[in-house]
Design a protein around this motif. Structure first.
Motif, mmCIF file in Angstrom:
data_model
loop_
_atom_site.group_PDB
_atom_site.id
_atom_site.type_symbol
_atom_site.label_atom_id
_atom_site.label_comp_id
_atom_site.label_asym_id
_atom_site.label_seq_id
_atom_site.Cartn_x
_atom_site.Cartn_y
_atom_site.Cartn_z
ATOM 1 N N PHE A 130 -5.383 9.236 4.489
ATOM 2 C CA PHE A 130 -5.950 9.621 5.781
ATOM 3 C C PHE A 130 -6.407 11.065 5.654
ATOM 4 C CE2 PHE A 130 -3.661 6.461 8.828
ATOM 5 C CZ PHE A 130 -4.534 5.465 8.427
ATOM 6 N N SER A 131 -7.721 11.226 5.598
ATOM 7 C CA SER A 131 -8.307 12.537 5.341
ATOM 8 C C SER A 131 -8.482 13.328 6.636
ATOM 9 C CB SER A 131 -9.663 12.369 4.659
ATOM 10 O OG SER A 131 -10.346 13.606 4.571
ATOM 11 N N PRO A 174 -10.806 8.519 7.607
ATOM 12 C CA PRO A 174 -10.512 9.640 8.511
ATOM 13 C C PRO A 174 -9.175 9.447 9.210
ATOM 14 C CG PRO A 174 -12.211 8.223 9.452
ATOM 15 C CD PRO A 174 -11.993 7.759 8.052
ATOM 16 N N THR A 175 -8.396 10.512 9.301
ATOM 17 C CA THR A 175 -7.089 10.431 9.956
ATOM 18 C C THR A 175 -7.259 10.108 11.435
ATOM 19 O OG1 THR A 175 -4.935 11.547 10.097
ATOM 20 C CG2 THR A 175 -6.890 12.877 10.592
ATOM 21 N N PRO A 176 -6.286 9.446 12.067
ATOM 22 C CA PRO A 176 -6.440 9.007 13.458
ATOM 23 C C PRO A 176 -6.858 10.092 14.441
ATOM 24 C CG PRO A 176 -4.557 7.908 12.493
ATOM 25 C CD PRO A 176 -5.049 8.896 11.473
ATOM 26 N N SER A 177 -6.389 11.328 14.264
ATOM 27 C CA SER A 177 -6.768 12.386 15.206
ATOM 28 C C SER A 177 -8.261 12.673 15.166
ATOM 29 C CB SER A 177 -5.990 13.675 14.920
ATOM 30 O OG SER A 177 -4.684 13.590 15.430
ATOM 31 N N LEU A 178 -8.896 12.463 14.019
ATOM 32 C CA LEU A 178 -10.345 12.640 13.936
ATOM 33 C C LEU A 178 -11.067 11.496 14.637
ATOM 34 C CD1 LEU A 178 -11.024 13.890 10.278
ATOM 35 C CD2 LEU A 178 -10.981 15.232 12.387
ATOM 36 N N VAL A 179 -10.514 10.306 14.527
ATOM 37 C CA VAL A 179 -11.110 9.145 15.183
ATOM 38 C C VAL A 179 -10.955 9.266 16.697
ATOM 39 C CG1 VAL A 179 -10.961 6.639 15.462
ATOM 40 C CG2 VAL A 179 -10.683 7.663 13.196
ATOM 41 N N GLY A 180 -9.761 9.680 17.126
ATOM 42 C CA GLY A 180 -9.392 9.720 18.541
ATOM 43 C C GLY A 180 -8.084 8.978 18.705
ATOM 44 N N ILE A 213 0.818 -1.205 0.000
ATOM 45 C CA ILE A 213 0.000 0.000 0.000
ATOM 46 C C ILE A 213 0.853 1.256 0.000
ATOM 47 C CG2 ILE A 213 -1.783 -1.218 1.343
ATOM 48 C CD1 ILE A 213 -1.060 0.657 3.698
ATOM 49 N N THR A 214 0.238 2.343 -0.445
ATOM 50 C CA THR A 214 0.784 3.690 -0.280
ATOM 51 C C THR A 214 -0.202 4.463 0.583
ATOM 52 O OG1 THR A 214 1.982 3.724 -2.377
ATOM 53 C CG2 THR A 214 1.346 5.846 -1.449
ATOM 54 N N LEU A 215 0.317 5.138 1.584
ATOM 55 C CA LEU A 215 -0.545 5.880 2.500
ATOM 56 C C LEU A 215 -0.127 7.349 2.523
ATOM 57 C CD1 LEU A 215 -2.702 6.040 4.772
ATOM 58 C CD2 LEU A 215 -0.869 5.517 6.401
ATOM 59 N N ASP A 216 -1.071 8.242 2.255
ATOM 60 C CA ASP A 216 -0.871 9.684 2.412
ATOM 61 C C ASP A 216 -1.529 10.106 3.723
ATOM 62 O OD1 ASP A 216 0.381 9.763 -0.045
ATOM 63 O OD2 ASP A 216 -1.426 10.344 -1.133
ATOM 64 N N TYR A 217 -0.820 10.915 4.522
ATOM 65 C CA TYR A 217 -1.337 11.283 5.843
ATOM 66 C C TYR A 217 -0.842 12.680 6.208
ATOM 67 C CZ TYR A 217 3.388 9.698 6.933
ATOM 68 O OH TYR A 217 4.750 9.523 6.927
ATOM 69 N N PRO A 218 -1.544 13.383 7.118
ATOM 70 C CA PRO A 218 -1.096 14.705 7.542
ATOM 71 C C PRO A 218 0.094 14.597 8.495
ATOM 72 C CG PRO A 218 -3.053 14.091 8.754
ATOM 73 C CD PRO A 218 -2.838 13.013 7.730
#
Length: 334
Positions: free
Chosen positions: A247-248, A284-290, A202-207
């Motif tokens: 990761f949006s 959703p990016t992890p910070s949005l999830v918690g 996989i390729t993952l784009d994240y903030p």
């Protein structure tokens, strides 16, 4: 004693050298200066202490106001009361404001059903009632914006059907509008630039803000796809399509899996097959999830992301596989 003798003793001060008189006068002036300086120093210390006490009182009052606002939002979410929620949502971004109402209607404002993470409403209600819900406050220098980090209780169901507890740090942002504190979206630049991880599968784009946990999840998701190839004959790693995950930072990323099909199963709307046999999905990016607080909590989050990603991939690329078969695969992988 005659007059001549008195004349000889007359001006005693004249017997003191001029330099000595100047020395004593200088010392007297120095003592006066030090006394004045000492008094000024006392005033400065007392004044600084008063300023510090007032600042502490101001910060304490601001924190109390913010916690009241946040608890009000939690109570609105627990009661699915969108009208109460509206009272403390900023009107500076109407699209974001509308999205919060949509998330509430679909039980996604704090619940993370598609990730198999559910807000522990009973535990949260008890904390709110007992005022024992801790929060960390970060205030801007001008005291007009704030960031609150609150550990929220969650539940997750393990493959054997048992229920486990975990804690996820929820980050919320507030701005003072001159009357009250209102919840706002993160400021521009909060997330930082986009970074990328290029793995085997996989390729993952994240903030950048979520760099550490995103790379950890990317490595684990790579391993999950490699294991999937060994467990499922229909999936062949050699012919696996290019998998691009994003990761949006947009809360809309929660919506694609918001419609349950049966039980805990959700339809997938946020993925697609792009040009060149590329499988793309936005989560959703992890910070949005918690953000997880422990190694075990992080594992539960990984299982949620893996289930979301693999379910999406398998239902898209291998539609002949039944839900029951996919569930068994996910249970073996977790």
């Amino acid at each position: 004693m005659d007059e001549d003798s008195w004349d000889e003793l007359a001006p005693l001060e004249s017997a003191m050298p001029v330099s000595s008189r100047r020395h004593w006068a200088s010392r007297l002036r120095s003592k006066k200066f030090l006394a004045i300086l000492y008094i000024l120093l006392i005033f400065i210390i007392l004044g600084s202490r008063q300023i510090l006490l007032r600042a502490q009182e101001t910060n304490s009052q601001i924190k109390a106001d913010l916690l009241t606002a946040q608890n009000f939002i939690f109570q609105a979410a627990l009661g699915h009361d969108s009208e109460r929620l509206d009272l403390l949502l900023s009107e500076s971004d109407m699209q974001w404001r509308y999205l919060q109402r949509v998330l509430m209607r679909r039980s996604l404002l704090f619940d993370r059903g598609p990730l198999n993470l559910w807000l522990d409403q009973q535990a949260l209600s008890q904390q709110l009632a007992g005022k024992t819900l801790p929060s960390e406050l970060a205030l801007s220098p001008d005291l007009t914006t704030a960031e609150l980090t609150t550990p929220l209780p969650y539940l997750t169901q393990t493959p054997d059907g048992s229920i486990d507890h975990l804690i996820l740090n929820h980050v919320s942002h507030y701005a003072y509008d001159g009357i009250q504190w209102r919840q706002v979206p993160p400021a521009t630049g909060y997330w930082g630039p986009t970074e990328s991880y290029n793995g085997q599968m996989i390729t993952l784009d994240y903030p950048a803000r979520d760099a550490e946990i995103s790379r950890h999840l990317a490595l684990a998701l790579d391993d999950h796809f490699l294991a999937l190839c060994l467990l499922e004959p229909a999936v062949k790693c050699a012919s696996l399509p290019y998998i691009h995950v994003t990761f949006s930072v947009d809360s809309e990323a929660f919506l694609p899996l918001s419609r349950p099909v049966q039980g805990n199963r959700f339809w997938i709307f946020g993925d697609r097959m792009a040009a060149g046999d590329t499988f793309e999905i936005s989560l959703p990016t992890p910070s949005l999830v918690g953000l997880p607080r422990s190694t075990q909590d992080r594992q539960f989050m990984l299982n949620g992301y893996a289930n979301w990603l693999l379910t999406s991939y398998l239902t898209r690329k291998h539609p002949h596989l039944s839900f029951e078969h996919i569930d068994r695969l996910l249970g073996d992988l977790n």
